[in-house]
Design an enzyme around this catalytic site. Structure first.
Site, PDB file in Angstrom:
ATOM      1  NE  ARG A 102      40.169  50.554  38.171  1.00 23.88           N
ATOM      2  CZ  ARG A 102      40.279  49.268  38.473  1.00 23.88           C
ATOM      3  NH1 ARG A 102      39.187  48.511  38.534  1.00 23.88           N
ATOM      4  NH2 ARG A 102      41.451  48.728  38.738  1.00 23.88           N
ATOM      5  CB  SER A 148      40.811  43.112  26.761  1.00 24.09           C
ATOM      6  OG  SER A 148      39.840  43.011  25.736  1.00 24.09           O
ATOM      7  CG  ASN A 151      37.115  39.931  34.089  1.00 28.93           C
ATOM      8  OD1 ASN A 151      37.834  40.255  33.152  1.00 28.93           O
ATOM      9  ND2 ASN A 151      37.613  39.527  35.244  1.00 28.93           N
ATOM     10  CB  THR A 177      34.112  35.700  22.211  1.00 29.56           C
ATOM     11  OG1 THR A 177      35.143  35.046  21.447  1.00 29.56           O
ATOM     12  CG2 THR A 177      32.786  35.543  21.473  1.00 29.56           C
ATOM     13  CD  GLU A 247      45.214  40.892  35.049  1.00 25.40           C
ATOM     14  OE1 GLU A 247      44.223  40.891  35.804  1.00 25.40           O
ATOM     15  OE2 GLU A 247      45.489  41.831  34.288  1.00 25.40           O
ATOM     16  CB  CYS A 281      41.979  37.350  37.960  1.00 27.45           C
ATOM     17  SG  CYS A 281      42.564  39.054  37.896  1.00 27.45           S
ATOM     18  CD  GLU A 374      40.279  32.022  38.552  1.00 24.94           C
ATOM     19  OE1 GLU A 374      40.333  33.241  38.811  1.00 24.94           O
ATOM     20  OE2 GLU A 374      40.899  31.497  37.612  1.00 24.94           O
ATOM     21  NE  ARG A 434      44.352  45.992  36.465  1.00 29.33           N
ATOM     22  CZ  ARG A 434      45.082  45.115  35.808  1.00 29.33           C
ATOM     23  NH1 ARG A 434      44.963  43.840  36.088  1.00 29.33           N
ATOM     24  NH2 ARG A 434      45.938  45.493  34.873  1.00 29.33           N
TER      25      ARG A 434
END
Length: 471
Positions: A102, A148, A151, A177, A247, A281, A374, A434
């Site tokens: 992707r 970044s 996930n 990390t 984000e 998310c 969450e 997304r």
């Protein structure tokens, strides 16, 4: 054990200090990366600043050619990248490879879209200035800090890095990390692709130790960050004069407004809630449904959840271990709180360390933490609500505002409800998600700031430069 070094000014940095990355499946080390110190980070920014001016002067098509060399190495090493990702974040191998492929598609689209960021030409005649022509071009902002999350350590990294580079910026890249092995591997690919010195730098280290050093450097012209609300708010605090695209988290609701096609709705809800063990998310994190057909929906969901495989990423299990034991403790705490307050466990509530079985909770009420917080894990709460107005009210009370899903065959009702929900994007008869990556992607409230998406990222990483011709 894998070992990758930080990458600064086209050199691999070894300072004798290492950050160990834990494999979530085995809870043993998957590898290690360089743990940078202050002087290393300062050097990364100095190198990026020095390199950016000459990189911006390189013709667009030549910049694209450099990036295509990098992309070709991704394709060549796709299986290795997927394997590293699977070891590092416990994403199953099939999904890891899918993420890599992707990303290649995103790179191709981004490079083509960059060719279409045309200057704007206008006259001043409408304001009585007949002798003026303005040409307004998009130019690089300068040094971009890209951060970044764990996930999607490959996709969400390069969705920031590639737009920045192709528009003439230089990049300092800090992977999460968990995600640092994949991130540092990008430095290896950049070196092999012979990217010009200093335009792409990978800085590694534990965020709690070097995060402030990385996000507050005066050389930064823009920060593009994906991650937690807490860290995002800290970046807001540290980078108050820096352009930001953030984000952050979500508490995406699914509103089931009829029972015309519960089977299809359930398929979307299951895919949306439990993909990558719910660690997204945009995952569906609560379902609102009318009581008169809630039993039927819950039974369908239960049946589909029983078919989800639970196990290790190398076996391509649907549900794999969450990122660490601390996260699983938090998720379990939300489940236990709901049970204590009267929620019913339909299926799940089973755990081995950080491997958590998919859990469906029914009769969740608004006094339960799971209704608002969450979980970032494989748990789905069902809230039985008896009016559309109450669904909208509860959805909008959330401090998050990323996405929502509406399941309804009456398009007029669906659109009317969609206009009242305070989120960035509403999906009608589909899970929250997304993509496609050419669409704008945004959140409001605690879910983010600014807009992503391929074209939007190209624009956010540039600014106008005007030239006015007087004649």
């Amino acid at each position: 054990m894998r070992e990758y070094k930080a990458f600064i000014n086209n050199e691999f940095i070894e300072n004798g200090q290492w950050l160990e990355i834990i494999n979530p499946t085995t809870l043993k080390p998957a590898g290690r990366v360089t743990a940078l110190k202050q002087k290393d980070i300062e050097n990364a920014y100095k190198s990026a600043r020095y390199a950016q001016k000459s990189w911006e002067k390189v013709d667009l098509l030549k910049r694209i050619a450099f990036i295509n060399e990098f992309k070709n190495l991704i394709i060549k090493n796709q299986n290795e990248i997927a394997q590293i990702m699977s070891e590092e974040i416990a994403k199953n191998l099939q999904d890891s490879l899918g993420e890599v492929l992707r990303t290649v598609e995103i790179i191709d689209y981004t490079l083509e879209e960059a060719k279409r960021i045309d200057p704007k030409a206008m006259t001043g005649e409408g304001m009585g200035a007949k002798n003026k022509i303005g040409i307004f071009s998009r130019v690089a902002k300068g040094v971009i800090l890209a951060i970044s999350p764990f996930n999607y350590p490959f996709n969400l990294a390069l969705a920031k890095i590639i737009p920045a580079l192709v528009m003439g910026n230089s990049v300092v890249f800090k992977p999460a990390t968990a995600g640092s092995l994949v991130g540092a591997y990008m430095g290896k690919l950049a070196f092999e692709a012979k990217l010009p010195k200093g335009i792409f730098n990978v800085v590694t280290g534990r965020g709690s130790e070097v995060g402030d050093l990385i996000t507050s450097n005066p050389e930064i012209d823009m920060i593009s960050f994906t991650g937690s609300v807490n860290v995002g708010n800290q970046i807001r605090k540290n980078g108050s004069t820096t352009d930001l695209v953030l984000e952050l988290g979500g508490k995406d609701p699914a509103l089931v407004l009829d029972d015309i096609n519960l089977e299809k709705y359930a398929n979307e809800i299951i895919s949306g809630a439990f993909g990558y063990s719910g660690q997204r998310c945009t995952a569906i994190k609560r379902v609102f449904v009318f009581d008169n057909y809630a039993d039927k929906l819950v039974e369908i969901l239960k049946e589909k959840i029983t078919k989800l495989s639970v196990g290790n990423p190398e076996d391509n299990a649907s549900i794999t271990p969450v990122i660490d034991v601390k996260s699983s403790d938090f998720i379990q705490g939300l489940i236990d709180d709901a049970k204590t307050k009267g929620a019913q466990v339909v299926i799940g509530d089973k755990r081995q360390n950080n491997l958590m079985w998919p859990t469906l909770l029914d009769h969740v009420k608004t006094d339960m933490r799971i209704a608002w917080e969450e979980p970032f894990g494989p748990v789905l709460p069902i809230l039985r609500i008896n009016s559309i107005e109450e669904m909208i009210e509860i959805a909008n009370k959330s401090n998050f505002g990323l996405q929502a899903s509406i399941f309804c065959q009456d398009i007029s009702t669906a659109l009317n409800v969609a206009k009242q929900i305070e989120v960035g994007t509403i999906n009608i008869n589909s899970k929250s998600q997304r993509g496609p990556d050419c669409f704008p992607f945004l959140g409001i409230k605690d879910s983010g700031e600014g807009v992503q998406g391929i074209r939007e990222s190209l624009l956010s990483m540039t600014r106008y430069r005007g030239i006015v011709i007087n004649y």
